[in-house]
Design a protein around this motif. Structure first.
Motif, PDB file in Angstrom:
ATOM      1  N   GLN A  83      -8.769  14.817  -6.542  1.00 21.32           N
ATOM      2  CA  GLN A  83      -9.230  13.678  -5.746  1.00 21.32           C
ATOM      3  C   GLN A  83      -8.288  12.488  -5.902  1.00 21.32           C
ATOM      4  OE1 GLN A  83     -13.276  12.949  -6.935  1.00 21.32           O
ATOM      5  NE2 GLN A  83     -14.052  14.758  -5.889  1.00 21.32           N
ATOM      6  N   ALA A  84      -7.841  12.224  -7.133  1.00 18.49           N
ATOM      7  CA  ALA A  84      -6.921  11.112  -7.377  1.00 18.49           C
ATOM      8  C   ALA A  84      -5.591  11.357  -6.675  1.00 18.49           C
ATOM      9  CB  ALA A  84      -6.716  10.921  -8.872  1.00 18.49           C
ATOM     10  N   ASN A  85      -5.092  12.582  -6.715  1.00 17.06           N
ATOM     11  CA  ASN A  85      -3.836  12.916  -6.035  1.00 17.06           C
ATOM     12  C   ASN A  85      -3.970  12.796  -4.523  1.00 17.06           C
ATOM     13  OD1 ASN A  85      -2.181  13.348  -8.251  1.00 17.06           O
ATOM     14  ND2 ASN A  85      -2.771  15.505  -8.421  1.00 17.06           N
ATOM     15  N   ASP A  86      -5.105  13.220  -3.980  1.00 18.54           N
ATOM     16  CA  ASP A  86      -5.348  13.084  -2.538  1.00 18.54           C
ATOM     17  C   ASP A  86      -5.362  11.615  -2.128  1.00 18.54           C
ATOM     18  OD1 ASP A  86      -5.500  15.833  -2.343  1.00 18.54           O
ATOM     19  OD2 ASP A  86      -7.694  15.894  -2.167  1.00 18.54           O
ATOM     20  N   LEU A  91      -2.595   6.790   0.206  1.00 17.89           N
ATOM     21  CA  LEU A  91      -2.060   5.438   0.021  1.00 17.89           C
ATOM     22  C   LEU A  91      -0.562   5.389   0.226  1.00 17.89           C
ATOM     23  CD1 LEU A  91      -4.113   4.277  -3.084  1.00 17.89           C
ATOM     24  CD2 LEU A  91      -4.359   3.463  -0.731  1.00 17.89           C
ATOM     25  N   ALA A  92       0.130   6.469  -0.156  1.00 19.00           N
ATOM     26  CA  ALA A  92       1.597   6.505  -0.023  1.00 19.00           C
ATOM     27  C   ALA A  92       2.037   6.595   1.429  1.00 19.00           C
ATOM     28  CB  ALA A  92       2.158   7.682  -0.817  1.00 19.00           C
ATOM     29  N   THR A  93       1.160   7.043   2.315  1.00 20.68           N
ATOM     30  CA  THR A  93       1.537   7.198   3.718  1.00 20.68           C
ATOM     31  C   THR A  93       1.122   5.994   4.564  1.00 20.68           C
ATOM     32  OG1 THR A  93      -0.494   8.418   4.192  1.00 20.68           O
ATOM     33  CG2 THR A  93       1.463   9.715   3.625  1.00 20.68           C
ATOM     34  N   VAL A  94       0.417   5.034   3.971  1.00 20.48           N
ATOM     35  CA  VAL A  94      -0.018   3.834   4.697  1.00 20.48           C
ATOM     36  C   VAL A  94       1.084   2.782   4.613  1.00 20.48           C
ATOM     37  CG1 VAL A  94      -1.691   1.963   4.751  1.00 20.48           C
ATOM     38  CG2 VAL A  94      -2.457   4.300   4.275  1.00 20.48           C
TER      39      VAL A  94
END
Length: 98
Positions: A83-86, A91-94
């Motif tokens: 869940q944390a990785n997802d 967040l990295a793609t925003v």
């Protein structure tokens, strides 16, 4: 559980789901299986099972050993990490500027 058949202990329906695994063990192959158990309370436990064939002096399978490990805590930690990785991936793609 000497003197009992597997289906007598776990029930016919559950036995049907593990029969192929047991057949492979009785052919001489060690098997590892992970499964979950959901209790009437709704709680779930995760189990890792290792089935190891037992051979006689002439190398014929005469039965098997069954060892259970409770891996519930490990599974919960794996789920939390996923869940944390997802979330991190989202967040990295925003784009922070828009």
């Amino acid at each position: 559980m000497l003197g009992k058949y597997v289906w007598e202990i776990i029930g016919q329906e559950a036995y049907n789901t593990v029969k192929q695994t047991i057949d492979r063990v009785l052919e001489g192959q060690q098997q590892t299986v992970e499964f979950d158990i959901t209790y009437q309370t709704g709680d779930t436990s995760y189990i890792n099972t290792i089935l190891t064939p037992d051979f006689d002096a002439s190398n014929q399978v005469v039965g098997y050993y069954l060892v259970f490990f409770d891996i519930t805590e490990r599974k919960r930690l794996e789920d939390s990490l996923k869940q944390a990785n997802d979330q991190l991936e989202r967040l990295a793609t925003v784009d922070g500027l828009t």
